[in-house]
Design a protein around this motif. Structure first.
Motif, PDB file in Angstrom:
ATOM      1  N   SER A 171       2.789   1.773  -3.323  1.00 34.19           N
ATOM      2  CA  SER A 171       1.691   2.096  -4.783  1.00 34.19           C
ATOM      3  C   SER A 171       1.042   3.711  -4.205  1.00 34.19           C
ATOM      4  N   GLU A 193      -3.592   3.109  -6.932  1.00 24.82           N
ATOM      5  CA  GLU A 193      -3.648   2.215  -5.561  1.00 24.82           C
ATOM      6  C   GLU A 193      -4.303   0.872  -6.356  1.00 24.82           C
ATOM      7  N   ILE A 194      -4.028  -0.249  -5.776  1.00 24.16           N
ATOM      8  CA  ILE A 194      -3.950  -1.332  -5.792  1.00 24.16           C
ATOM      9  C   ILE A 194      -5.405  -2.500  -5.419  1.00 24.16           C
ATOM     10  N   HIS A 226       0.721  -1.043   0.014  1.00 21.90           N
ATOM     11  CA  HIS A 226       0.357  -0.075  -0.076  1.00 21.90           C
ATOM     12  C   HIS A 226       0.891   1.736   0.076  1.00 21.90           C
TER      13      HIS A 226
END
Length: 48
Positions: free
Chosen positions: A21, A27-28, A18
């Motif tokens: 990213s 964002e994932i 997180h």
């Protein structure tokens, strides 16, 4: 990629992934990531 009969272990360091990213500006979607692996192999257990 994977044989559907295979059992795989997918270990993700969520906090670091997180943070990376965010630092890189994207964002994932972890639900999509999980779905992608479930389509490709057997995941007997998933903790999320």
């Amino acid at each position: 990629m994977f044989d559907q009969r295979e059992k795989i272990a997918l270990l993700i360091d969520g906090a670091n992934l997180h943070a990376a990213s965010k630092a890189l500006g994207f964002e994932i979607d972890f639900c999509k990531l999980l779905s992608a692996f479930r389509r490709r192999a057997s995941l007997p257990r998933c903790n999320h």
